[in-house]
Design a protein around this motif. Structure first.
Motif, PDB file in Angstrom:
ATOM      1  N   LYS A   8       0.829  -1.212   0.000  1.00  0.00           N
ATOM      2  CA  LYS A   8       0.000   0.000   0.000  1.00  0.00           C
ATOM      3  C   LYS A   8       0.863   1.262   0.000  1.00  0.00           C
ATOM      4  O   LYS A   8       0.562   2.228  -0.719  1.00  0.00           O
ATOM      5  CB  LYS A   8      -0.940  -0.007   1.219  1.00  0.00           C
ATOM      6  CG  LYS A   8      -1.831   1.227   1.301  1.00  0.00           C
ATOM      7  CD  LYS A   8      -2.717   1.349   0.069  1.00  0.00           C
ATOM      8  CE  LYS A   8      -3.483   2.661   0.073  1.00  0.00           C
ATOM      9  NZ  LYS A   8      -4.319   2.817  -1.134  1.00  0.00           N
ATOM     10  N   ARG A   9       1.918   1.269   0.775  1.00  0.00           N
ATOM     11  CA  ARG A   9       2.792   2.449   0.812  1.00  0.00           C
ATOM     12  C   ARG A   9       3.399   2.733  -0.561  1.00  0.00           C
ATOM     13  O   ARG A   9       3.480   3.879  -0.995  1.00  0.00           O
ATOM     14  CB  ARG A   9       3.930   2.244   1.814  1.00  0.00           C
ATOM     15  CG  ARG A   9       3.554   2.382   3.257  1.00  0.00           C
ATOM     16  CD  ARG A   9       4.780   2.569   4.129  1.00  0.00           C
ATOM     17  NE  ARG A   9       5.836   1.584   3.874  1.00  0.00           N
ATOM     18  CZ  ARG A   9       5.939   0.418   4.486  1.00  0.00           C
ATOM     19  NH1 ARG A   9       5.020   0.074   5.400  1.00  0.00           N
ATOM     20  NH2 ARG A   9       6.934  -0.407   4.217  1.00  0.00           N
ATOM     21  N   GLU A  10       3.814   1.659  -1.238  1.00  0.00           N
ATOM     22  CA  GLU A  10       4.497   1.828  -2.517  1.00  0.00           C
ATOM     23  C   GLU A  10       3.526   2.057  -3.673  1.00  0.00           C
ATOM     24  O   GLU A  10       3.937   2.524  -4.735  1.00  0.00           O
ATOM     25  CB  GLU A  10       5.370   0.608  -2.801  1.00  0.00           C
ATOM     26  CG  GLU A  10       6.522   0.455  -1.816  1.00  0.00           C
ATOM     27  CD  GLU A  10       7.339  -0.806  -2.035  1.00  0.00           C
ATOM     28  OE1 GLU A  10       8.405  -0.929  -1.403  1.00  0.00           O
ATOM     29  OE2 GLU A  10       6.895  -1.678  -2.833  1.00  0.00           O
ATOM     30  N   ARG A  11       2.266   1.724  -3.477  1.00  0.00           N
ATOM     31  CA  ARG A  11       1.240   1.891  -4.504  1.00  0.00           C
ATOM     32  C   ARG A  11       0.035   2.586  -3.878  1.00  0.00           C
ATOM     33  O   ARG A  11      -1.028   1.974  -3.712  1.00  0.00           O
ATOM     34  CB  ARG A  11       0.843   0.532  -5.097  1.00  0.00           C
ATOM     35  CG  ARG A  11       1.984  -0.131  -5.860  1.00  0.00           C
ATOM     36  CD  ARG A  11       1.853  -1.645  -5.860  1.00  0.00           C
ATOM     37  NE  ARG A  11       2.975  -2.264  -6.555  1.00  0.00           N
ATOM     38  CZ  ARG A  11       4.177  -2.478  -5.984  1.00  0.00           C
ATOM     39  NH1 ARG A  11       4.397  -2.114  -4.718  1.00  0.00           N
ATOM     40  NH2 ARG A  11       5.166  -3.049  -6.675  1.00  0.00           N
ATOM     41  N   PRO A  12       0.176   3.846  -3.507  1.00  0.00           N
ATOM     42  CA  PRO A  12      -0.891   4.522  -2.747  1.00  0.00           C
ATOM     43  C   PRO A  12      -2.217   4.597  -3.475  1.00  0.00           C
ATOM     44  O   PRO A  12      -3.272   4.719  -2.843  1.00  0.00           O
ATOM     45  CB  PRO A  12      -0.305   5.916  -2.489  1.00  0.00           C
ATOM     46  CG  PRO A  12       0.774   6.092  -3.519  1.00  0.00           C
ATOM     47  CD  PRO A  12       1.328   4.727  -3.758  1.00  0.00           C
ATOM     48  N   GLY A  13      -2.201   4.518  -4.807  1.00  0.00           N
ATOM     49  CA  GLY A  13      -3.457   4.586  -5.544  1.00  0.00           C
ATOM     50  C   GLY A  13      -4.179   3.267  -5.664  1.00  0.00           C
ATOM     51  O   GLY A  13      -5.320   3.216  -6.141  1.00  0.00           O
ATOM     52  N   LEU A  14      -3.555   2.174  -5.233  1.00  0.00           N
ATOM     53  CA  LEU A  14      -4.165   0.846  -5.346  1.00  0.00           C
ATOM     54  C   LEU A  14      -4.950   0.522  -4.077  1.00  0.00           C
ATOM     55  O   LEU A  14      -4.370   0.494  -2.982  1.00  0.00           O
ATOM     56  CB  LEU A  14      -3.083  -0.207  -5.556  1.00  0.00           C
ATOM     57  CG  LEU A  14      -3.545  -1.673  -5.506  1.00  0.00           C
ATOM     58  CD1 LEU A  14      -4.516  -1.981  -6.643  1.00  0.00           C
ATOM     59  CD2 LEU A  14      -2.343  -2.617  -5.545  1.00  0.00           C
ATOM     60  N   PRO A  15      -6.243   0.246  -4.172  1.00  0.00           N
ATOM     61  CA  PRO A  15      -6.987  -0.202  -2.994  1.00  0.00           C
ATOM     62  C   PRO A  15      -6.489  -1.571  -2.539  1.00  0.00           C
ATOM     63  O   PRO A  15      -6.467  -2.529  -3.315  1.00  0.00           O
ATOM     64  CB  PRO A  15      -8.439  -0.277  -3.493  1.00  0.00           C
ATOM     65  CG  PRO A  15      -8.482   0.621  -4.686  1.00  0.00           C
ATOM     66  CD  PRO A  15      -7.132   0.467  -5.332  1.00  0.00           C
ATOM     67  N   VAL A  16      -6.069  -1.645  -1.278  1.00  0.00           N
ATOM     68  CA  VAL A  16      -5.545  -2.877  -0.697  1.00  0.00           C
ATOM     69  C   VAL A  16      -6.383  -3.230   0.522  1.00  0.00           C
ATOM     70  O   VAL A  16      -6.535  -2.419   1.442  1.00  0.00           O
ATOM     71  CB  VAL A  16      -4.068  -2.724  -0.289  1.00  0.00           C
ATOM     72  CG1 VAL A  16      -3.570  -3.989   0.419  1.00  0.00           C
ATOM     73  CG2 VAL A  16      -3.197  -2.416  -1.512  1.00  0.00           C
ATOM     74  N   VAL A  17      -6.920  -4.444   0.521  1.00  0.00           N
ATOM     75  CA  VAL A  17      -7.691  -4.975   1.642  1.00  0.00           C
ATOM     76  C   VAL A  17      -6.897  -6.122   2.256  1.00  0.00           C
ATOM     77  O   VAL A  17      -6.336  -6.948   1.534  1.00  0.00           O
ATOM     78  CB  VAL A  17      -9.077  -5.457   1.177  1.00  0.00           C
ATOM     79  CG1 VAL A  17      -9.805  -6.188   2.296  1.00  0.00           C
ATOM     80  CG2 VAL A  17      -9.915  -4.278   0.684  1.00  0.00           C
ATOM     81  N   ILE A  18      -6.833  -6.167   3.581  1.00  0.00           N
ATOM     82  CA  ILE A  18      -6.046  -7.182   4.267  1.00  0.00           C
ATOM     83  C   ILE A  18      -6.958  -8.212   4.930  1.00  0.00           C
ATOM     84  O   ILE A  18      -8.035  -7.889   5.404  1.00  0.00           O
ATOM     85  CB  ILE A  18      -5.103  -6.523   5.296  1.00  0.00           C
ATOM     86  CG1 ILE A  18      -3.962  -7.472   5.661  1.00  0.00           C
ATOM     87  CG2 ILE A  18      -5.860  -6.047   6.527  1.00  0.00           C
ATOM     88  CD1 ILE A  18      -2.812  -6.784   6.363  1.00  0.00           C
ATOM     89  N   ASN A  19      -6.496  -9.459   4.939  1.00  0.00           N
ATOM     90  CA  ASN A  19      -7.265 -10.582   5.466  1.00  0.00           C
ATOM     91  C   ASN A  19      -6.292 -11.527   6.174  1.00  0.00           C
ATOM     92  O   ASN A  19      -5.126 -11.605   5.810  1.00  0.00           O
ATOM     93  CB  ASN A  19      -7.980 -11.281   4.303  1.00  0.00           C
ATOM     94  CG  ASN A  19      -8.632 -12.604   4.669  1.00  0.00           C
ATOM     95  OD1 ASN A  19      -8.375 -13.618   4.047  1.00  0.00           O
ATOM     96  ND2 ASN A  19      -9.481 -12.603   5.676  1.00  0.00           N
ATOM     97  N   GLY A  20      -6.791 -12.230   7.181  1.00  0.00           N
ATOM     98  CA  GLY A  20      -5.991 -13.243   7.838  1.00  0.00           C
ATOM     99  C   GLY A  20      -5.711 -12.944   9.297  1.00  0.00           C
ATOM    100  O   GLY A  20      -5.051 -11.952   9.619  1.00  0.00           O
ATOM    101  N   GLY A  21      -6.237 -13.779  10.193  1.00  0.00           N
ATOM    102  CA  GLY A  21      -5.909 -13.681  11.605  1.00  0.00           C
ATOM    103  C   GLY A  21      -6.485 -12.495  12.336  1.00  0.00           C
ATOM    104  O   GLY A  21      -6.044 -12.179  13.444  1.00  0.00           O
TER     105      GLY A  21
END
Length: 342
Positions: free
Chosen positions: A209-222
């Motif tokens: 996310k830091r390196e691709r600020p325009g890309l929506p990133v959703v996190i999953n796991g634990g």
């Protein structure tokens, strides 16, 4: 529960965009149409996902069953399995016509059956093929195409390989990535073990996310608590709850309320809001047991929670079981809670 046309109104598009912050993972045998109806009541602002459906099943199978949805479940995404671009494109077109708001390509499931079909997590070893699939899906409709993946396969430990995989699917048209922040082990671990044993590396998703600020990133796991989920939102755009939303569904409600600023609703009130749906489905011939199996965790960790599960589990399969059984379970739970507080 028929399909509906996919509205292009700003209201629905805005609702879909806002739902990025919270979603419920696609979970085989769990996130069926009945489960999603319950989760929608718990979390009005969340994005919901179907169980994974193979693209060829969408094309050739019983769509009334496989693509069952209700208008209330929007924003709703269909997760597809497959590795044939043409079939995935056709299934995406069908999904768009049916009323889904997103189509998600599964690149994370590690089961033997999925591997044998050349889809799921093993696709991370074929980034060019995945990009071809995403491009075909994106060209098939105006519905956003997204990808759910792992960090890598087996002992992969190169962040750049993971990042290149993501860059490839984004260049092909993926509008978002959901990162299950651990590797998938294709040999030696069961699907259940794959959800627990490979170590979590949230930092890879944060870096992405830091390196691709325009890309929506959703996190999953634990991610199992409201507090843990809210902390993730300091680093990424959205958080996807999996087993926590199913086994302790009030966590889903608490998180949705925290994000929306809305009040926490009593558990019993949330469940009673499901009554019209339950009675309508039973009138269609659906047995009570197929619906209430998804609500058993509602009183998880609460006085009377075990009794709530027991009443429903033992009674829902019996002939003639109806909503009154749910009321009995709620009454038993309420009395148990009162005794505990005394």
């Amino acid at each position: 529960m028929t399909g509906a046309s996919n509205p292009s109104s700003g209201t629905r598009a805005d609702t879909y965009a806002a739902s990025l912050r919270l979603s419920v993972a696609p979970m085989m045998d769990w996130t069926d149409v009945h489960c999603r109806q319950f989760h929608r009541l718990l979390a009005p602002g969340a994005r919901l996902y179907t169980e994974m459906v193979h693209a060829k099943a969408v094309i050739h199978g019983d769509r009334t069953r496989l693509l069952a949805l209700t208008p209330e479940q929007a924003p709703l995404a269909l997760q597809l399995g497959g590795s044939e671009p043409a079939a995935l494109a056709q299934a995406t077109h069908i999904a768009a016509d049916h009323g889904f708001d997103e189509v998600n390509l599964n690149c994370g499931c590690p089961s033997d059956r999925v591997q044998a079909g050349r889809f799921g997590a093993c696709l991370m070893r074929e980034p060019a093929l995945v990009a071809e699939c995403v491009a075909a899906m994106s060209a098939a409709s105006d519905v956003p195409v997204t990808v759910k993946c792992r960090l890598g396969v087996d002992d992969d430990a190169d962040y750049d390989v993971f990042a290149d995989f993501v860059d490839g699917v984004v260049a092909a048209g993926a509008a978002m990535v959901v990162v299950h922040a651990r590797n998938a082990w294709l040999q030696g671990l069961s699907p259940k073990e794959n959800r627990d044993i490979p170590p979590l590396r949230y930092d890879w998703a944060y870096r992405l996310k830091r390196e691709r600020p325009g890309l929506p990133v959703v996190i999953n796991g634990g991610i199992a608590t409201r507090e843990a989920a809210l902390a993730q939102l300091d680093h990424v755009d959205g958080v996807m709850l999996g087993r926590a939303a199913y086994h302790d569904p009030y966590v889903l409600h608490a998180l949705d309320a925290a994000l929306s600023g809305g009040p926490l609703q009593p558990r019993a009130d949330l469940l009673r809001a499901l009554r019209p749906y339950v009675e309508a489905r039973m009138a269609d011939g659906v047995a009570l047991k197929h619906i209430v199996r998804h609500v058993l965790g509602l009183f998880h960790g609460q006085p009377g929670g075990r009794l709530f599960r027991q009443v429903l589990s033992e009674g829902a399969h019996r002939p003639g079981a109806d909503w009154q059984l749910v009321e009995q379970a709620l009454s038993a739970t309420e009395h148990a809670g009162a005794r505990s507080a005394a």
